[in-house]
Design an enzyme around this catalytic site. Structure first.
Site, PDB file in Angstrom:
ATOM      1  N   ASP A  42      -3.510  -4.656  -5.135  1.00 50.35           N
ATOM      2  CA  ASP A  42      -3.520  -3.336  -5.777  1.00 50.35           C
ATOM      3  C   ASP A  42      -4.259  -3.338  -7.121  1.00 50.35           C
ATOM      4  OD1 ASP A  42      -1.638  -3.043  -3.695  1.00 50.35           O
ATOM      5  OD2 ASP A  42       0.040  -3.292  -5.059  1.00 50.35           O
ATOM      6  N   GLU A 212      -1.296   5.841   1.321  1.00 47.35           N
ATOM      7  CA  GLU A 212      -0.878   5.439  -0.024  1.00 47.35           C
ATOM      8  C   GLU A 212      -2.117   5.126  -0.866  1.00 47.35           C
ATOM      9  OE1 GLU A 212       1.525   2.068   0.986  1.00 47.35           O
ATOM     10  OE2 GLU A 212      -0.189   0.721   1.204  1.00 47.35           O
TER      11      GLU A 212
END
Length: 330
Positions: A42, A212
């Site tokens: 991420d 997401e």
């Protein structure tokens, strides 16, 4: 003997070595992928002054994912690790799985937004928090003493926040898991949320395929909205995008930007983008899973070039092991 070796090398290369061959002995010229060792995911890439920064999730089981490291570089190639810029000891309400950092600089402070605790219902404590520091390497401390957002609105799990600074000066937070994405206005001091003109505090902007990891940037006065699809532990994880005229869309899925390559890596997604000031170059910073990896948390941070065609559409990104070349900030 060392000096004799290089003297011999120089004589051998006279008239035969190309400039490219000669530069191989002048130091590391490309970042390589992954750009730094360790399991990290991420990644939030950003530029502060004349340094590149990457703020990733420490990729581990949730009970061990309780801190964050950061990495800085002056050239995209050589990276310095800054350990434990924040951990759950500094955020009393967070007890596990701090992840998906998003950071910005404002008023000589650095504000780090993060997800924590992976709440599944509003009966659990957690959500999206904010931390603050005087330097990009921290240490960061809890800014509010509580989550900024701990509610499940429009069926969107409060995770994977991205803070977007619009050209009119307004800060927005774009977030959401479970296949739903919301946008909300942030107060100028990041202490809370501001209702829109219609009285609602949240607007849903979920495009088709969204799962997401939202991201937004402006290029040529168009709003590029990017997100991740598929399962984060699976080979189908990938990045898609849409283009709109405002941060509210509407956003119609255009295509896939980044996906697995059976010769390079799997599970490529949850990314950010970088554009050095004054440059036409764009980079995508993302995580991927090495071929053969069986542990879902075995993710590593990589950088590759991201390019646009003549119509402003994003070309599919080719994952590499070489990474990117040096790019000093002016």
């Amino acid at each position: 003997m060392k000096n004799l070796f290089y003297s011999f090398l120089a004589l051998a290369c006279l008239g035969s070595c190309s400039p490219k061959t000669a530069t191989q002995f002048s130091g590391k010229q490309s970042s390589g992928n992954p750009v730094f060792p360790g399991w990290y995911a991420d990644p939030e890439g950003i530029i502060f002054g004349k340094q590149y920064w990457i703020y990733p999730t420490y990729s581990a089981p949730y009970t061990k994912q309780v801190f964050m490291d950061a990495f800085s570089s002056k050239d995209l190639v050589n990276w310095t690790k800054h350990e434990r810029i924040i951990d759950t000891a500094a955020v009393k309400w967070a007890w596990r799985c701090m992840w998906a950092p998003s950071i910005l600089q404002k008023d000589n402070k650095y504000f780090l937004f993060f997800s924590a605790n992976d709440i599944q219902t509003e009966k659990e404590h957690g959500g999206i928090g904010v931390a603050v520091a005087d330097k990009p390497e921290g240490p960061f401390k809890d800014y509010l003493g509580k989550p900024l957002l701990d509610k499940i609105v429009n069926k969107a799990q409060p995770i994977d926040q991205y803070v977007f600074h619009d050209k009119d000066g307004q800060y927005y937070m774009i977030y959401g898991g479970w296949g739903r994405c919301n946008i909300t206005k942030l107060k100028n001091d990041f202490t809370g949320l501001i209702p829109f003109e219609d009285g609602n505090t949240f607007r849903e902007i979920t495009p088709k395929g969204y799962v997401e990891g939202p991201l937004m940037f402006i290029r040529n006065n168009k709003y590029y909205f990017m997100w991740s699809e598929g399962g984060w532990t699976g080979p189908d994880y990938k990045v898609a995008y849409a283009i709109g005229d405002s941060p509210f869309g509407p956003f119609e899925r255009i295509g896939t930007v980044l996906e697995q390559d059976a010769t390079v890596a799997r599970g490529a997604g949850h990314h950010s983008v970088l554009q050095p000031p004054g440059s036409k170059d764009w980079y995508i910073v993302y995580h991927r899973r090495p071929l053969g990896a069986t542990d879902g948390n075995h993710r590593e941070t990589c950088i590759d070039k991201m390019e646009f065609d003549e119509n402003g559409l994003i070309k599919p990104v080719k994952m590499t092991f070489e990474g990117v070349r040096k790019h000093l900030l002016k």
